[in-house]
Write a protein that holds these residues in place. Structure first.
Motif, PDB file in Angstrom:
ATOM      1  N   VAL A  83      67.620 -11.076  80.967  1.00 38.95           N
ATOM      2  CA  VAL A  83      68.287 -10.483  82.102  1.00 38.95           C
ATOM      3  C   VAL A  83      69.203  -9.583  81.804  1.00 38.95           C
ATOM      4  CG1 VAL A  83      69.537 -10.732  84.304  1.00 38.95           C
ATOM      5  CG2 VAL A  83      67.656 -12.514  83.779  1.00 38.95           C
ATOM      6  N   SER A  84      68.951  -8.137  81.926  1.00 38.56           N
ATOM      7  CA  SER A  84      70.101  -7.113  81.656  1.00 38.56           C
ATOM      8  C   SER A  84      70.333  -6.451  82.860  1.00 38.56           C
ATOM      9  CB  SER A  84      69.234  -5.969  80.665  1.00 38.56           C
ATOM     10  OG  SER A  84      68.771  -6.483  79.477  1.00 38.56           O
ATOM     11  N   HIS A  85      71.797  -6.134  82.980  1.00 38.33           N
ATOM     12  CA  HIS A  85      72.302  -5.414  84.119  1.00 38.33           C
ATOM     13  C   HIS A  85      72.475  -3.975  83.565  1.00 38.33           C
ATOM     14  CE1 HIS A  85      76.264  -3.793  86.164  1.00 38.33           C
ATOM     15  NE2 HIS A  85      75.088  -3.654  86.843  1.00 38.33           N
ATOM     16  N   VAL A  86      71.913  -3.152  84.339  1.00 35.78           N
ATOM     17  CA  VAL A  86      72.097  -1.524  84.000  1.00 35.78           C
ATOM     18  C   VAL A  86      72.869  -1.083  84.832  1.00 35.78           C
ATOM     19  CG1 VAL A  86      70.898   0.461  83.754  1.00 35.78           C
ATOM     20  CG2 VAL A  86      69.667  -1.648  83.087  1.00 35.78           C
ATOM     21  N   GLY A  87      74.278  -0.545  84.577  1.00 32.70           N
ATOM     22  CA  GLY A  87      75.354   0.207  85.122  1.00 32.70           C
ATOM     23  C   GLY A  87      75.252   1.571  84.654  1.00 32.70           C
ATOM     24  N   ALA A  88      75.527   1.878  83.652  1.00 36.47           N
ATOM     25  CA  ALA A  88      75.331   3.250  82.878  1.00 36.47           C
ATOM     26  C   ALA A  88      73.847   3.407  82.461  1.00 36.47           C
ATOM     27  CB  ALA A  88      76.233   3.515  81.930  1.00 36.47           C
ATOM     28  N   THR A  89      73.073   4.434  83.131  1.00 36.94           N
ATOM     29  CA  THR A  89      71.626   4.317  82.805  1.00 36.94           C
ATOM     30  C   THR A  89      71.286   4.625  81.348  1.00 36.94           C
ATOM     31  OG1 THR A  89      71.834   6.784  83.404  1.00 36.94           O
ATOM     32  CG2 THR A  89      71.031   5.212  85.174  1.00 36.94           C
ATOM     33  N   SER A  90      72.338   5.134  80.471  1.00 38.89           N
ATOM     34  CA  SER A  90      72.254   5.421  79.185  1.00 38.89           C
ATOM     35  C   SER A  90      71.912   4.093  78.429  1.00 38.89           C
ATOM     36  CB  SER A  90      73.397   5.961  78.470  1.00 38.89           C
ATOM     37  OG  SER A  90      74.635   5.338  78.541  1.00 38.89           O
ATOM     38  N   ILE A  91      72.200   3.022  78.839  1.00 45.10           N
ATOM     39  CA  ILE A  91      72.238   1.763  78.199  1.00 45.10           C
ATOM     40  C   ILE A  91      70.453   1.089  78.368  1.00 45.10           C
ATOM     41  CG2 ILE A  91      72.840   0.483  80.050  1.00 45.10           C
ATOM     42  CD1 ILE A  91      73.894  -0.226  76.351  1.00 45.10           C
ATOM     43  N   SER A  92      70.099   1.560  79.480  1.00 44.38           N
ATOM     44  CA  SER A  92      68.717   0.961  79.713  1.00 44.38           C
ATOM     45  C   SER A  92      67.703   0.983  78.818  1.00 44.38           C
ATOM     46  CB  SER A  92      67.999   1.770  81.068  1.00 44.38           C
ATOM     47  OG  SER A  92      66.914   1.181  81.397  1.00 44.38           O
ATOM     48  N   PRO A  93      67.273   2.325  78.002  1.00 41.48           N
ATOM     49  CA  PRO A  93      66.418   2.175  76.971  1.00 41.48           C
ATOM     50  C   PRO A  93      66.793   1.430  75.812  1.00 41.48           C
ATOM     51  CG  PRO A  93      67.547   4.484  77.186  1.00 41.48           C
ATOM     52  CD  PRO A  93      67.943   3.677  78.255  1.00 41.48           C
ATOM     53  N   ILE A  94      68.030   1.185  75.576  1.00 45.06           N
ATOM     54  CA  ILE A  94      68.755   0.592  74.071  1.00 45.06           C
ATOM     55  C   ILE A  94      68.220  -0.787  74.628  1.00 45.06           C
ATOM     56  CG2 ILE A  94      70.679  -0.204  73.226  1.00 45.06           C
ATOM     57  CD1 ILE A  94      71.955   2.445  73.626  1.00 45.06           C
ATOM     58  N   GLN A  95      68.555  -1.588  75.790  1.00 45.39           N
ATOM     59  CA  GLN A  95      68.100  -2.750  76.259  1.00 45.39           C
ATOM     60  C   GLN A  95      66.469  -2.998  75.910  1.00 45.39           C
ATOM     61  OE1 GLN A  95      69.506  -3.014  80.305  1.00 45.39           O
ATOM     62  NE2 GLN A  95      71.518  -3.553  79.564  1.00 45.39           N
ATOM     63  N   ARG A  96      65.708  -1.868  76.335  1.00 46.17           N
ATOM     64  CA  ARG A  96      64.255  -2.071  76.078  1.00 46.17           C
ATOM     65  C   ARG A  96      63.951  -2.071  74.926  1.00 46.17           C
ATOM     66  NH1 ARG A  96      64.208   1.652  80.686  1.00 46.17           N
ATOM     67  NH2 ARG A  96      63.599   3.199  79.340  1.00 46.17           N
ATOM     68  N   ASP A  97      64.429  -1.225  73.973  1.00 49.43           N
ATOM     69  CA  ASP A  97      64.289  -1.088  72.541  1.00 49.43           C
ATOM     70  C   ASP A  97      64.500  -2.438  72.019  1.00 49.43           C
ATOM     71  OD1 ASP A  97      63.670   0.235  70.219  1.00 49.43           O
ATOM     72  OD2 ASP A  97      65.801   0.142  69.861  1.00 49.43           O
ATOM     73  N   ILE A  98      65.772  -2.892  72.230  1.00 43.42           N
ATOM     74  CA  ILE A  98      66.030  -4.316  71.630  1.00 43.42           C
ATOM     75  C   ILE A  98      65.091  -5.438  71.985  1.00 43.42           C
ATOM     76  CG2 ILE A  98      67.797  -6.225  71.463  1.00 43.42           C
ATOM     77  CD1 ILE A  98      68.542  -3.471  70.009  1.00 43.42           C
ATOM     78  N   ILE A 107      62.692  -7.345  69.168  1.00 44.01           N
ATOM     79  CA  ILE A 107      62.648  -8.848  69.051  1.00 44.01           C
ATOM     80  C   ILE A 107      61.166  -9.379  69.042  1.00 44.01           C
ATOM     81  CG2 ILE A 107      63.546 -10.974  69.975  1.00 44.01           C
ATOM     82  CD1 ILE A 107      66.159  -9.546  70.505  1.00 44.01           C
ATOM     83  N   ARG A 108      60.508  -8.822  70.046  1.00 42.35           N
ATOM     84  CA  ARG A 108      58.913  -9.510  70.248  1.00 42.35           C
ATOM     85  C   ARG A 108      58.315  -8.893  68.804  1.00 42.35           C
ATOM     86  NH1 ARG A 108      59.858  -8.210  75.661  1.00 42.35           N
ATOM     87  NH2 ARG A 108      59.299  -5.961  75.431  1.00 42.35           N
ATOM     88  N   GLU A 109      58.486  -8.015  68.230  1.00 44.54           N
ATOM     89  CA  GLU A 109      57.641  -7.484  67.136  1.00 44.54           C
ATOM     90  C   GLU A 109      58.150  -8.226  65.864  1.00 44.54           C
ATOM     91  OE1 GLU A 109      58.039  -3.302  66.593  1.00 44.54           O
ATOM     92  OE2 GLU A 109      56.940  -2.738  68.261  1.00 44.54           O
TER      93      GLU A 109
END
Length: 297
Positions: free
Chosen positions: A113-128, A132-134
């Motif tokens: 579960v990720s909280h997105v306040g500043a939109t700049s963090i959203s792609p970083i969360q998806r990338d991480i 990890i899955r890879e």
């Protein structure tokens, strides 16, 4: 739902009441909230302890009063993750990435579960989450839910809110969000964090108080869990790295996936707490290098 409503109100007040008074950048504020609840009695029974908990988190003086309110009619969607056996908070920082990978090594299906306040963090969360899955292919399914939730810049009538950027209570909102997801299947919530940032002592003898939030301080987590349970909510949470140092946690990560892969994964994370770093000429995806999170990193 009532815990999350309380957390949202606390976060909104925290964002809207500036700390600066005169030439002082860090002022203890007095903030009072009237909080709606279907049955205020369980909340009012622990209100003094809740106020102390929030004061410990933000360094302010909080006054809470719960009042009776009709529960709004809402459409309830079916449970999207009926087989999830653990919920893990994933902010996009280094510790939460290690926690997400640790969950990946377990056989149970789990939800990040990720909280997105500043939109700049959203792609970083998806990338991480994708990395990890890879890095750790496994039969256990790892879901990822990003929730965009923040205070608007203007009130409904158009009046602009005042803005406070320290936002120490955002972590309370994040925890309440995680517990809301965990409560659906009544499973444990993981908050992966450790070391110096959790205990958050002063950096020097001349400094009073702490520089950032005490979200994962052992007392705060234990007290939050206890109070939520007393109010009738789901408060089962733990910190899987509570007894580890940063070095031990990162060494485990490197032993699990290799030094080079661990270095690449950790370098892709973002720990910067300065949400307005663009004003410093720093990219929204880079580190400012001056905030508490950056200094500890």
């Amino acid at each position: 739902m009532e815990l999350f409503r309380l957390a949202a109100m606390v976060y909104a007040a925290d964002r809207s009441v500036p700390r600066r008074v005169g030439k002082v950048n860090w002022t203890r504020r007095d903030i009072s909230l009237i909080v709606p609840a279907h049955d205020p009695e369980p909340w009012n029974a622990i209100v003094t302890e809740l106020q102390d908990l929030l004061g410990f988190l933000s360094g302010d003086s909080w006054g809470l009063r719960f009042r009776t309110s009709r529960v709004p009619r809402e459409d309830v969607t079916p449970n999207s993750y009926p087989d999830v056996q653990r919920v893990v908070l994933m902010s996009g920082g280094a510790d939460s990435a290690a926690g997400a990978l640790l969950a990946r090594t377990r056989p149970q299906q789990h939800l990040l579960v990720s909280h997105v306040g500043a939109t700049s963090i959203s792609p970083i969360q998806r990338d991480i989450a994708g990395r990890i899955r890879e890095l750790y292919p496994d039969d256990a399914i790892q879901h990822h839910e990003q929730v965009v939730f923040t205070r608007r810049k203007e009130q409904p009538g158009g009046h602009r809110f005042r803005n406070e950027n320290s936002t120490r209570t955002r972590s309370f909102l994040f925890l309440a969000l995680g517990l809301a997801f965990a409560s659906v299947n009544e499973v444990e919530l993981w908050i992966p964090e450790n070391g110096f940032a959790s205990l958050n002592p002063p950096l020097g003898p001349d400094q009073l108080g702490s520089l950032s939030t005490r979200t994962t301080h052992p007392w705060f987590l234990a007290e939050l869990s206890r109070l939520v349970g007393l109010a009738g909510g789901w408060g089962t949470l733990s910190n899987p790295f509570a007894t580890h140092t940063k070095g031990e946690m990162f060494r485990w990560l490197a032993d699990e996936i290799g030094d080079e892969s661990a270095s690449e994964l950790l370098s892709a994370t973002n720990s910067c707490a300065f949400t307005n770093r663009r004003r410093l000429g720093v990219s929204a995806t880079d580190h400012c290098g001056t905030c508490f999170g950056c200094l500890v990193r």
